[in-house]
Design a protein around this motif. Structure first.
Motif, PDB file in Angstrom:
ATOM      1  N   ALA A  23       0.844  -1.162   0.046  1.00  0.00           N
ATOM      2  CA  ALA A  23       0.005   0.028  -0.082  1.00  0.00           C
ATOM      3  C   ALA A  23       0.841   1.514  -0.081  1.00  0.00           C
ATOM      4  N   HIS A  24       0.335   2.362  -0.461  1.00  0.00           N
ATOM      5  CA  HIS A  24       0.892   3.654  -0.290  1.00  0.00           C
ATOM      6  C   HIS A  24       2.139   3.811  -1.268  1.00  0.00           C
ATOM      7  N   VAL A  25       2.161   3.275  -2.504  1.00  0.00           N
ATOM      8  CA  VAL A  25       3.134   3.179  -3.383  1.00  0.00           C
ATOM      9  C   VAL A  25       2.751   4.501  -4.386  1.00  0.00           C
ATOM     10  N   SER A  26       3.401   5.718  -4.410  1.00  0.00           N
ATOM     11  CA  SER A  26       2.666   6.911  -5.290  1.00  0.00           C
ATOM     12  C   SER A  26       3.238   6.525  -6.647  1.00  0.00           C
ATOM     13  N   TYR A  27       2.073   6.762  -7.423  1.00  0.00           N
ATOM     14  CA  TYR A  27       2.530   6.876  -9.005  1.00  0.00           C
ATOM     15  C   TYR A  27       3.181   7.899  -9.293  1.00  0.00           C
ATOM     16  N   PRO A  28       4.253   7.848 -10.243  1.00  0.00           N
ATOM     17  CA  PRO A  28       5.352   8.727 -10.491  1.00  0.00           C
ATOM     18  C   PRO A  28       4.442   9.814 -11.255  1.00  0.00           C
ATOM     19  N   GLU A  29       4.925  11.196 -11.013  1.00  0.00           N
ATOM     20  CA  GLU A  29       4.363  12.366 -11.362  1.00  0.00           C
ATOM     21  C   GLU A  29       4.539  12.516 -13.042  1.00  0.00           C
ATOM     22  N   ASP A  30       5.537  11.945 -13.533  1.00  0.00           N
ATOM     23  CA  ASP A  30       5.558  12.223 -15.139  1.00  0.00           C
ATOM     24  C   ASP A  30       6.122  10.734 -15.598  1.00  0.00           C
ATOM     25  N   PRO A  31       5.344   9.858 -15.602  1.00  0.00           N
ATOM     26  CA  PRO A  31       5.794   8.281 -16.064  1.00  0.00           C
ATOM     27  C   PRO A  31       6.432   8.323 -17.192  1.00  0.00           C
ATOM     28  N   ALA A  32       6.023   9.123 -18.146  1.00  0.00           N
ATOM     29  CA  ALA A  32       6.495   9.139 -19.520  1.00  0.00           C
ATOM     30  C   ALA A  32       8.033   9.661 -19.758  1.00  0.00           C
ATOM     31  N   SER A  33       8.401  10.437 -18.543  1.00  0.00           N
ATOM     32  CA  SER A  33       9.725  10.707 -18.548  1.00  0.00           C
ATOM     33  C   SER A  33      10.917   9.741 -17.866  1.00  0.00           C
ATOM     34  N   LEU A  34      10.122   8.585 -17.127  1.00  0.00           N
ATOM     35  CA  LEU A  34      10.945   7.717 -16.643  1.00  0.00           C
ATOM     36  C   LEU A  34      12.014   6.945 -17.584  1.00  0.00           C
ATOM     37  N   SER A  35      13.078   6.601 -17.187  1.00  0.00           N
ATOM     38  CA  SER A  35      13.785   5.492 -18.020  1.00  0.00           C
ATOM     39  C   SER A  35      13.185   4.186 -17.913  1.00  0.00           C
ATOM     40  N   ASP A  36      13.491   3.402 -18.553  1.00  0.00           N
ATOM     41  CA  ASP A  36      13.130   1.747 -18.389  1.00  0.00           C
ATOM     42  C   ASP A  36      13.367   1.298 -17.114  1.00  0.00           C
ATOM     43  N   GLU A  37      14.441   1.555 -16.732  1.00  0.00           N
ATOM     44  CA  GLU A  37      15.007   1.237 -15.327  1.00  0.00           C
ATOM     45  C   GLU A  37      14.404   1.821 -14.333  1.00  0.00           C
ATOM     46  N   LYS A  38      13.838   2.885 -14.400  1.00  0.00           N
ATOM     47  CA  LYS A  38      12.976   3.468 -13.431  1.00  0.00           C
ATOM     48  C   LYS A  38      11.631   3.089 -13.370  1.00  0.00           C
ATOM     49  N   TRP A  39      11.170   2.826 -14.519  1.00  0.00           N
ATOM     50  CA  TRP A  39       9.781   2.281 -14.793  1.00  0.00           C
ATOM     51  C   TRP A  39       9.711   0.951 -14.169  1.00  0.00           C
ATOM     52  N   ALA A  40      10.547   0.140 -14.478  1.00  0.00           N
ATOM     53  CA  ALA A  40      10.609  -1.387 -13.850  1.00  0.00           C
ATOM     54  C   ALA A  40      10.719  -1.165 -12.036  1.00  0.00           C
ATOM     55  N   GLU A  41      11.716  -0.232 -11.825  1.00  0.00           N
ATOM     56  CA  GLU A  41      11.636  -0.104 -10.345  1.00  0.00           C
ATOM     57  C   GLU A  41      10.318   0.322  -9.710  1.00  0.00           C
ATOM     58  N   TYR A  42       9.734   1.000 -10.270  1.00  0.00           N
ATOM     59  CA  TYR A  42       8.316   1.440  -9.723  1.00  0.00           C
ATOM     60  C   TYR A  42       7.300   0.265  -9.945  1.00  0.00           C
ATOM     61  N   LEU A  43       7.301  -0.582 -11.090  1.00  0.00           N
ATOM     62  CA  LEU A  43       6.631  -1.633 -11.239  1.00  0.00           C
ATOM     63  C   LEU A  43       6.663  -2.797 -10.437  1.00  0.00           C
ATOM     64  N   PHE A  44       7.939  -3.093 -10.058  1.00  0.00           N
ATOM     65  CA  PHE A  44       8.443  -4.335  -9.403  1.00  0.00           C
ATOM     66  C   PHE A  44       8.992  -4.351  -8.273  1.00  0.00           C
ATOM     67  N   VAL A  45       9.579  -3.398  -7.888  1.00  0.00           N
ATOM     68  CA  VAL A  45      10.381  -3.180  -6.567  1.00  0.00           C
ATOM     69  C   VAL A  45       9.571  -2.817  -5.437  1.00  0.00           C
ATOM     70  N   ARG A  46       9.238  -3.510  -4.358  1.00  0.00           N
ATOM     71  CA  ARG A  46       8.443  -3.490  -3.251  1.00  0.00           C
ATOM     72  C   ARG A  46       9.344  -3.729  -2.050  1.00  0.00           C
ATOM     73  N   ASP A  47       8.886  -2.824  -0.756  1.00  0.00           N
ATOM     74  CA  ASP A  47       9.528  -3.494   0.367  1.00  0.00           C
ATOM     75  C   ASP A  47       9.235  -5.120   0.757  1.00  0.00           C
ATOM     76  N   ASN A  48      10.198  -5.692   1.410  1.00  0.00           N
ATOM     77  CA  ASN A  48       9.837  -6.964   1.803  1.00  0.00           C
ATOM     78  C   ASN A  48      10.235  -7.318   3.362  1.00  0.00           C
ATOM     79  N   THR A  49       9.467  -6.368   4.273  1.00  0.00           N
ATOM     80  CA  THR A  49       9.812  -6.378   5.692  1.00  0.00           C
ATOM     81  C   THR A  49       9.120  -7.497   6.289  1.00  0.00           C
ATOM     82  N   ARG A  50       9.741  -7.825   7.482  1.00  0.00           N
ATOM     83  CA  ARG A  50       9.287  -8.751   8.523  1.00  0.00           C
ATOM     84  C   ARG A  50       8.501  -8.157   9.658  1.00  0.00           C
TER      85      ARG A  50
END
Length: 92
Positions: A23-50
């Motif tokens: 929850a509470h993952v903010s959508y990028p303000e300007d997604p068109a300006s993101l590099s492929d690496e940053k877009w992939a990070e937004y889509l797939f990288v999440r916290d994995n806390t215990r």
């Protein structure tokens, strides 16, 4: 069987719900300006806390509404559920 408290319908069996990710993952303000690496990070990288973790859930077999929950990832215990329009509670 665990009961999950839907903030709209009340307690229901866990089989009625589906996990929706962090929850509470903010959508990028300007997604068109993101590099492929940053877009992939937004889509797939999440916290994995215990421990306590803010998550999105949907009551798929009930009211079909999305809500947030604070759930302990080690014990699976739900500490708090809240609607999307409510503030995130303190996690402890």
């Amino acid at each position: 069987m665990q009961l999950i408290e839907c903030p709209y319908c009340g307690p229901r069996e866990e089989v009625e719900f589906h996990y929706g990710g962090q929850a509470h993952v903010s959508y990028p303000e300007d997604p068109a300006s993101l590099s492929d690496e940053k877009w992939a990070e937004y889509l797939f990288v999440r916290d994995n806390t215990r421990g306590p973790f803010a998550e999105r859930w949907v009551h798929a077999l009930g009211c079909r509404r999305w809500f947030n929950a604070i759930r302990d990832t080690a014990t699976y215990r739900f500490h708090r559920v809240y609607r999307l329009d409510e503030q995130k509670p303190a996690m402890s």
